[in-house]
Design a protein around this motif. Structure first.
Motif, PDB file in Angstrom:
ATOM      1  N   LEU A 169       0.558  -1.131   0.217  1.00  0.00           N
ATOM      2  CA  LEU A 169      -0.020  -0.063   0.037  1.00  0.00           C
ATOM      3  C   LEU A 169       0.798   1.243  -0.056  1.00  0.00           C
ATOM      4  O   LEU A 169       1.805   1.645   1.022  1.00  0.00           O
ATOM      5  N   ASN A 170       0.864   2.145  -1.064  1.00  0.00           N
ATOM      6  CA  ASN A 170       1.647   3.466  -1.387  1.00  0.00           C
ATOM      7  C   ASN A 170       0.605   4.528  -1.693  1.00  0.00           C
ATOM      8  O   ASN A 170      -0.339   4.323  -1.932  1.00  0.00           O
ATOM      9  N   ILE A 171       1.222   5.410  -2.069  1.00  0.00           N
ATOM     10  CA  ILE A 171       0.609   6.568  -2.280  1.00  0.00           C
ATOM     11  C   ILE A 171       0.597   7.188  -3.835  1.00  0.00           C
ATOM     12  O   ILE A 171       0.784   8.162  -4.307  1.00  0.00           O
ATOM     13  N   GLY A 172       1.028   6.001  -4.601  1.00  0.00           N
ATOM     14  CA  GLY A 172       1.274   6.131  -6.091  1.00  0.00           C
ATOM     15  C   GLY A 172       1.848   4.915  -6.555  1.00  0.00           C
ATOM     16  O   GLY A 172       2.553   4.176  -5.766  1.00  0.00           O
ATOM     17  N   GLY A 178       6.441   7.326  -1.758  1.00  0.00           N
ATOM     18  CA  GLY A 178       6.514   6.699  -0.360  1.00  0.00           C
ATOM     19  C   GLY A 178       7.767   6.996   0.628  1.00  0.00           C
ATOM     20  O   GLY A 178       8.504   7.704   0.190  1.00  0.00           O
ATOM     21  N   GLU A 201      -2.639   1.231  -4.475  1.00  0.00           N
ATOM     22  CA  GLU A 201      -3.283   2.319  -3.732  1.00  0.00           C
ATOM     23  C   GLU A 201      -4.548   1.942  -3.061  1.00  0.00           C
ATOM     24  O   GLU A 201      -5.194   1.013  -3.163  1.00  0.00           O
ATOM     25  N   GLY A 202      -4.919   3.177  -2.387  1.00  0.00           N
ATOM     26  CA  GLY A 202      -6.187   3.076  -1.632  1.00  0.00           C
ATOM     27  C   GLY A 202      -7.357   2.609  -2.447  1.00  0.00           C
ATOM     28  O   GLY A 202      -8.230   1.987  -2.058  1.00  0.00           O
ATOM     29  N   THR A 203      -7.436   3.040  -3.722  1.00  0.00           N
ATOM     30  CA  THR A 203      -8.347   2.815  -4.842  1.00  0.00           C
ATOM     31  C   THR A 203      -8.455   1.392  -5.149  1.00  0.00           C
ATOM     32  O   THR A 203      -9.558   0.992  -5.692  1.00  0.00           O
ATOM     33  N   LEU A 205      -7.905  -1.248  -3.057  1.00  0.00           N
ATOM     34  CA  LEU A 205      -8.403  -2.178  -2.201  1.00  0.00           C
ATOM     35  C   LEU A 205      -9.723  -3.032  -2.599  1.00  0.00           C
ATOM     36  O   LEU A 205      -9.845  -4.183  -2.097  1.00  0.00           O
ATOM     37  N   PHE A 206     -10.397  -2.674  -3.439  1.00  0.00           N
ATOM     38  CA  PHE A 206     -11.875  -3.238  -3.808  1.00  0.00           C
ATOM     39  C   PHE A 206     -11.809  -3.759  -5.108  1.00  0.00           C
ATOM     40  O   PHE A 206     -12.799  -4.312  -5.561  1.00  0.00           O
ATOM     41  N   ALA A 223      -7.278   3.112   7.093  1.00  0.00           N
ATOM     42  CA  ALA A 223      -7.999   2.972   5.669  1.00  0.00           C
ATOM     43  C   ALA A 223      -9.211   2.163   6.260  1.00  0.00           C
ATOM     44  O   ALA A 223     -10.196   2.462   5.741  1.00  0.00           O
TER      45      ALA A 223
ATOM     46  N   SER B 137       5.293  12.720   2.832  1.00  0.00           N
ATOM     47  CA  SER B 137       5.063  11.116   3.130  1.00  0.00           C
ATOM     48  C   SER B 137       5.568  10.787   4.869  1.00  0.00           C
ATOM     49  O   SER B 137       4.905  10.252   5.280  1.00  0.00           O
ATOM     50  N   PHE B 218       1.091  10.551   3.805  1.00  0.00           N
ATOM     51  CA  PHE B 218       0.885   9.183   3.233  1.00  0.00           C
ATOM     52  C   PHE B 218      -0.409   8.510   4.027  1.00  0.00           C
ATOM     53  O   PHE B 218      -1.310   8.266   3.069  1.00  0.00           O
ATOM     54  N   ASN B 221      -3.245  10.568   2.043  1.00  0.00           N
ATOM     55  CA  ASN B 221      -3.526   9.971   0.557  1.00  0.00           C
ATOM     56  C   ASN B 221      -4.219   8.918   0.653  1.00  0.00           C
ATOM     57  O   ASN B 221      -5.225   8.413  -0.038  1.00  0.00           O
ATOM     58  N   LYS B 225      -7.722   8.105  -1.061  1.00  0.00           N
ATOM     59  CA  LYS B 225      -7.949   7.145  -2.100  1.00  0.00           C
ATOM     60  C   LYS B 225      -8.981   5.791  -1.725  1.00  0.00           C
ATOM     61  O   LYS B 225      -9.595   5.206  -2.359  1.00  0.00           O
ATOM     62  N   THR B 226      -8.779   5.848  -0.644  1.00  0.00           N
ATOM     63  CA  THR B 226      -9.832   4.712   0.336  1.00  0.00           C
ATOM     64  C   THR B 226     -11.175   5.061  -0.003  1.00  0.00           C
ATOM     65  O   THR B 226     -12.217   4.343  -0.363  1.00  0.00           O
TER      66      THR B 226
END
Lengths: 324, 324
Positions: A169-172, A178, A201-203, A205-206, A223, B137, B218, B221, B225-226
């Motif tokens: 899990l990172n920010i890009g 990161g 990324e967070g997007t 996860l699903f 998260a 970050s 970090f 972000n 995104k989550t």
């Protein structure tokens, strides 16, 4: 309430696929538990193991650890340690459960820090395992690589995925993103022999592009709670609009079974049962507000870990990693 | 597409509340911009400032910084620095925008690191500002306290809240939770003179108990995104159920204006325009995929910052903090 739900879940476990091989016990205050088990007619089938003390949701893990050695958590963990039980499920205070389990059961060889893993629903009916979900606020790259190994073993065992795709899990998605710990972890994961797919990324996860998402417990917990907050906010806003007038209400009524299916599909209770990974014994954390169905999920998670020998698998995989 | 949306937003800005005091300029490739402005009949009202280079979404910030000094970002930031413009709005690469803005405009006295702030919709029509949303970050407690001051000034200026409630994003409400940096930050915030309410969690981001949520870039972000991922996942699942049969479809049709209001209410475009705070000049980041309405929001954010003298307010507040 929680006890009621637990006892219903226990009674339904006897009619589930696990019948035959499954023996069940409950640990806690006998005077509370016995009447509930009698009411459900399962008092002869379930062993009651007495525990005199109760760890509250507000007790600090260190207080719970030292001062309440006859709590249900201590006793339950000892039942696993001493070989009476194969697994222990608890809906109690997460921090205390981790601290007590770690003290009583110890960690597996090669594991510095046990982690809590959380299952996230994904598109197309898939599932993503995220760990750590909150046990370890600060992690080194060694810890994160160990989480990746444990998560990978879990998804092999629990979901039958041969080579689970592991993401960090990172920010890009770019490699330069990161913190230093994240960059170092990425380099180590690339050489770990795991099926490492790089940064997510967070997007993601699903989505259905990743099976195991590795992060420290601070980020993972934020998260998870952000998911919960987002879902609650959207549900409130949706409900407000769907009850805002006669036409909207009529539409919502017509679509009610679709809305119910939607609710069921995204119901977090279905994913209840967060494994504590890396302990020398199987412990599963249930949500504190679990209903009977959610408790059944958590019990099923524990059963699966037992039948798939998860503890041995993790031990072997960590061994391989260290020898590589 | 983005240019079209921008030009429509510019043309609608003339009929907005800002008319009179507002002068607008665009920076970029003249041969692309002029025909679009002519088409909308605003070519005489909008100054075109030429910039020959383009920073792509895949350019690294450091490459963008050094090699493309005639990019629209460099030129736009210089227009602000040299006093021709009061503010600069860009839909480009976030990392590059921050790097270029920092190089050209410098940071305000007392600010070590500028931050990106993101507005989150909350229940009851409220809004929560979260920062940092991804620029930094790794943060020390000094950085986090500076973010708190900047966020507080922003919410005073933009939302007219007298004493914005500042929360620290953590993994539990108890004081013992979190990393060492978080604990130290909490102690410093308690003595900062800000309206500090203590730890908040991911579930609180959408509530109406906090106005400014402080975190490192970090965590911020990942949280943002989550949210995006959760909302997208729920929307997909909902759509699948509402189109799954004739009755559900009929219900959805009847409820369609309610569903449209819902969509409008939670539309992230309404919250478009993330201020880059802590720079010696006003810069606002628009979402890369913004439509005309979203661009208008971002322009409105910039206008508000200018009219409320945000830069001066931050400078004064940081000064007060340092003297305290």
């Amino acid at each position: 309430m929680v006890l009621d739900a637990l006892v219903i879940a226990l009674s339904s476990a006897f009619s589930s696929c696990y019948t035959g091989s499954l023996t069940l016990g409950v640990v806690g205050q006998e005077d509370l538990l016995r009447p509930l088990l009698e009411q459900r007619g399962i008092v002869d089938k379930v062993t009651i193991v007495p525990a005199s003390e109760v760890i509250g949701m507000c007790d600090s893990p260190s207080q719970a650890l030292r001062r309440k050695k006859d709590s249900s958590m201590h006793v339950g963990a000892r039942m696993v340690r001493d070989g009476y039980w194969d697994a222990f499920v608890s809906a109690g205070n997460t921090g205390a459960l981790m601290a007590v389990s770690r003290l009583v059961l110890k960690t597996l060889p090669g594991i510095d820090r046990p982690a809590i893993a959380s299952m996230i629903p994904a598109v197309n009916g898939g599932r993503t395992l995220m760990l750590d979900a909150g046990a370890n606020s600060e992690c080194t790259s060694e810890h994160l690589v160990q989480f990746a190994v444990m998560g990978s073993c879990y998804m092999q065992a629990a979901e039958g995925i041969e080579a689970p795709r592991v993401g960090l899990l990172n920010i890009g998605s770019e490699e330069i993103k990161g913190t230093d710990v994240i960059k170092l972890t990425s380099a180590r994961l690339a050489e770990s022999g795991l099926n490492y797919i790089g940064n997510v990324e967070g997007t993601d996860l699903f989505g259905d592009d990743v099976d195991v998402v590795v992060c420290d417990g601070f980020v993972g917990n934020v998260a998870l709670k952000t998911m919960e907050g987002t879902a609650r906010f959207l549900a409130q806003a949706m409900r407000a609009e769907l009850t805002s007038g006669v036409v909207a209400k009529a539409g919502a009524l017509l679509a009610s079974s679709a809305l119910r299916r939607f609710k069921d599909r995204v119901n977090p209770g279905k994913y209840n049962g967060a494994p504590l990974l890396g302990l020398n014994g199987i412990v599963v954390k249930s949500h504190g507000g679990a209903d009977a169905e959610s408790f059944s999920s958590a019990i099923a998670v524990a059963c699966r870990e037992v039948s798939e020998n998860l503890t041995d698998r993790i031990t072997e995989s960590v061994q391989e990693l260290m020898e590589a």
